[in-house]
Design a protein around this motif. Structure first.
Motif, PDB file in Angstrom:
ATOM      1  N   TYR A 268      -0.225  -3.574   8.014  1.00 44.63           N
ATOM      2  CA  TYR A 268       0.792  -3.193   7.049  1.00 44.63           C
ATOM      3  C   TYR A 268       0.700  -1.717   6.693  1.00 44.63           C
ATOM      4  CZ  TYR A 268       1.215  -8.220   6.392  1.00 44.63           C
ATOM      5  OH  TYR A 268       1.410  -9.558   6.598  1.00 44.63           O
ATOM      6  N   THR A 269       1.876  -1.171   6.379  1.00 43.30           N
ATOM      7  CA  THR A 269       1.977   0.185   5.865  1.00 43.30           C
ATOM      8  C   THR A 269       2.693   0.093   4.525  1.00 43.30           C
ATOM      9  OG1 THR A 269       2.171   0.977   8.127  1.00 43.30           O
ATOM     10  CG2 THR A 269       2.768   2.516   6.395  1.00 43.30           C
ATOM     11  N   LEU A 270       2.227   0.890   3.581  1.00 42.40           N
ATOM     12  CA  LEU A 270       2.740   0.739   2.218  1.00 42.40           C
ATOM     13  C   LEU A 270       3.055   2.100   1.617  1.00 42.40           C
ATOM     14  CD1 LEU A 270       1.295  -1.516  -0.522  1.00 42.40           C
ATOM     15  CD2 LEU A 270       1.333   0.919  -0.943  1.00 42.40           C
ATOM     16  N   ARG A 271       4.075   2.095   0.752  1.00 44.06           N
ATOM     17  CA  ARG A 271       4.406   3.323   0.010  1.00 44.06           C
ATOM     18  C   ARG A 271       4.937   2.926  -1.355  1.00 44.06           C
ATOM     19  NH1 ARG A 271       8.946   7.709   1.781  1.00 44.06           N
ATOM     20  NH2 ARG A 271      10.270   5.897   1.474  1.00 44.06           N
ATOM     21  N   ALA A 272       4.503   3.678  -2.351  1.00 39.77           N
ATOM     22  CA  ALA A 272       4.996   3.458  -3.716  1.00 39.77           C
ATOM     23  C   ALA A 272       6.036   4.511  -4.058  1.00 39.77           C
ATOM     24  CB  ALA A 272       3.856   3.529  -4.723  1.00 39.77           C
ATOM     25  N   GLY A 273       7.127   4.081  -4.658  1.00 40.95           N
ATOM     26  CA  GLY A 273       8.170   5.032  -5.048  1.00 40.95           C
ATOM     27  C   GLY A 273       8.867   5.597  -3.836  1.00 40.95           C
ATOM     28  N   ASP A 274       9.573   6.700  -4.058  1.00 43.42           N
ATOM     29  CA  ASP A 274      10.344   7.295  -2.968  1.00 43.42           C
ATOM     30  C   ASP A 274       9.554   8.342  -2.191  1.00 43.42           C
ATOM     31  OD1 ASP A 274      13.146   7.244  -5.200  1.00 43.42           O
ATOM     32  OD2 ASP A 274      12.562   5.804  -3.663  1.00 43.42           O
ATOM     33  N   SER A 275       8.533   8.891  -2.810  1.00 50.17           N
ATOM     34  CA  SER A 275       7.805   9.979  -2.141  1.00 50.17           C
ATOM     35  C   SER A 275       6.299   9.757  -2.157  1.00 50.17           C
ATOM     36  CB  SER A 275       8.101  11.321  -2.850  1.00 50.17           C
ATOM     37  OG  SER A 275       9.480  11.481  -3.047  1.00 50.17           O
ATOM     38  N   GLY A 276       5.891   8.532  -2.344  1.00 49.70           N
ATOM     39  CA  GLY A 276       4.461   8.280  -2.441  1.00 49.70           C
ATOM     40  C   GLY A 276       3.740   8.446  -1.122  1.00 49.70           C
ATOM     41  N   GLU A 277       2.444   8.558  -1.236  1.00 51.02           N
ATOM     42  CA  GLU A 277       1.613   8.663  -0.042  1.00 51.02           C
ATOM     43  C   GLU A 277       1.757   7.381   0.774  1.00 51.02           C
ATOM     44  OE1 GLU A 277      -2.494   9.137  -1.058  1.00 51.02           O
ATOM     45  OE2 GLU A 277      -3.204   8.712   0.961  1.00 51.02           O
ATOM     46  N   ILE A 278       1.844   7.546   2.084  1.00 53.08           N
ATOM     47  CA  ILE A 278       1.946   6.376   2.956  1.00 53.08           C
ATOM     48  C   ILE A 278       0.543   5.866   3.232  1.00 53.08           C
ATOM     49  CG2 ILE A 278       2.656   5.569   5.226  1.00 53.08           C
ATOM     50  CD1 ILE A 278       4.775   7.808   5.132  1.00 53.08           C
ATOM     51  N   VAL A 279       0.354   4.633   2.939  1.00 52.86           N
ATOM     52  CA  VAL A 279      -0.957   4.019   3.148  1.00 52.86           C
ATOM     53  C   VAL A 279      -0.858   3.149   4.390  1.00 52.86           C
ATOM     54  CG1 VAL A 279      -2.763   2.633   2.085  1.00 52.86           C
ATOM     55  CG2 VAL A 279      -1.222   3.971   0.641  1.00 52.86           C
ATOM     56  N   ARG A 280      -1.656   3.483   5.363  1.00 55.95           N
ATOM     57  CA  ARG A 280      -1.540   2.771   6.642  1.00 55.95           C
ATOM     58  C   ARG A 280      -2.717   1.826   6.864  1.00 55.95           C
ATOM     59  NH1 ARG A 280       2.361   5.872   9.313  1.00 55.95           N
ATOM     60  NH2 ARG A 280       2.439   8.023   8.587  1.00 55.95           N
TER      61      ARG A 280
END
Lengths: 123, 296
Positions: free
Chosen positions: B258-270
């Motif tokens: 899974y890849t995750l991001r919070a909000g519109d400009s959050g850090e992408i967590v891979r």
């Protein structure tokens, strides 16, 4: 003679009971049909979700929390913040688009902020 | 001996009939007036006339916000009015005469007007739904009946940090409610902490997230986007306030990354995937993640 009178009273009571049962049967089974005496609290769950969405849309426009709370209250006394939040989760599962979900989240946050006690009942 | 004198004439038991009639009246009063039958799980057309009028107002007012004529028409169809336009205009007129409901009356009239114009090219918008139609419109169909809005542009196909127009509501919040400023929704949330969650009682491991503002306070209403090879999902913080207003979670499946991001400009967590946890017996079971994301 007293015994005869007693028996009459008993039969009288039984006849009243029989009449009451018949009246209930007629009133609840034979007559009602689609009388349409129900309100939003009787809506099916998916229609309630759309109802909450409409309230959210209106709230987004006018930010009248009092009016929004009054509209939500019509869904029933067991509707509270947790109910709204669960509704949002269900709406997500049903495929409501992100825009709609955000509107409902906005409403739930307003409820969370403005009313510490749940609307319509206790959690 | 006279036979007639041997047996006295018996009166019919009228008292039984009286009792029956009395009981019948009581039963009818109770079942029709005091505790009438109420239907549950009904569709909007089964509501009382007052409730239908109220529902119509909601439809008109929400149309006033989103201008989605398709959705408004689908909602109105649920009421199964014989003539949708007449119902709207007549109700608008009644409200104007009543006074004090100008906004509602205007919204009804505006909806009727727009519906009439739209029906010129698409008559089905105002065609009455047959009473016993098998094609009963469900609320799910209404949710899909949305004419294209900006949602298509907002959908995250890949979690790239594209500078999209935020889907967050514009800054129209009134000061009396705690709201999420628009700037926060566009904030570049960064991973502050990540830890493995091992819960032997959970059958499905969770990808849990807590989002904090720059004061360390949990933030509700932040959109979390999760993507994996064949799919994606969106969920929001704040739906479990008893855990934390900034909390959200997602059930992970084994074998997916899974890849995750919070909000519109959050850090992408891979590279988030199901982890192995060890139980007391030395065996393994699936575990998840708890990410803490915060405004810088």
């Amino acid at each position: 003679m007293d015994q005869k009178r007693l028996i009459r009273f008993i039969w009288f009571g039984l006849s009243i009971l029989a009449g009451v049962l018949a009246g209930l049967f007629i009133g609840w089974s034979l007559l009602p049909g689609d009388k349409g005496n129900s309100g939003p609290e009787s809506l099916r769950q998916d229609y309630k979700i759309d109802y909450i969405l409409m309230v959210s849309e209106i709230y987004h426009q006018d930010h009248d929390f009092t009016a929004a709370a009054a509209r939500i209250a019509l869904l029933g006394e067991d509707v509270n913040l947790r109910y709204i939040q669960q509704t949002i989760l269900t709406a997500r599962d049903m495929g409501y688009n992100t825009n709609d979900l955000e509107l409902m989240v906005e409403l739930s946050q307003a409820i969370l902020a403005a009313t510490p006690e749940p609307i319509g009942g206790s959690q | 001996m006279n036979r007639r004198e041997r047996r006295p004439r018996r009166n019919p038991p009228w008292y039984l009939l009286t009792g029956l009639m009395l009981g019948l009246m009581l039963g009818l009063i109770f079942s029709l007036a005091i505790s009438p039958l109420r239907y549950l799980n009904i569709s909007p057309d089964r509501m009382s006339e007052d409730s239908k009028e109220y529902y119509r107002i909601l439809i008109a007012r929400s149309y006033d916000m989103d201008k989605d004529i398709g959705r408004a028409a689908a909602r109105l169809a649920l009421l199964k009015d014989e003539d949708v336009l007449t119902s709207l205009t007549e109700q608008s007129g009644r409200l104007m005469l009543k006074g004090g409901y100008a906004d509602d009356a205007k919204a009804l009239l505006a909806l009727a007007d727009d519906l009439q114009k739209a029906a010129a090219s698409q008559p089905s918008l105002i065609e009455p739904v047959p009473d016993e139609s098998e094609a009963e419109i469900s609320a799910e169909e209404i949710s899909m009946a949305v004419t294209p809005t900006q949602d298509a542009a907002q959908a995250v196909r890949t979690p790239t940090p594209a500078a999209e127009a935020t889907s967050a509501p514009a800054a129209t919040f009134t000061p009396r409610v705690t709201s999420i400023p628009q700037s926060v929704l566009g904030a570049p949330f960064k991973v502050q902490a990540s830890e493995k969650i091992c819960d032997p009682d959970r059958q499905t491991p969770l990808l849990a997230v807590e989002v904090l503002d720059n004061d360390g306070q949990p933030l509700p209403g932040v959109r979390i986007q999760v993507a994996w090879e064949d799919g994606e999902d969106t969920f929001f913080t704040g739906l479990f306030p008893y855990l934390s207003p900034g909390y959200a979670d997602f059930e992970m499946a084994a074998g997916l990354v899974y890849t995750l991001r919070a909000g519109d400009s959050g850090e992408i967590v891979r590279d988030m995937n199901v982890q192995d946890c060890e139980d007391e017996d030395g065996g393994t079971y699936p575990g998840g993640w708890l990410l803490t994301l915060a405004e810088p």
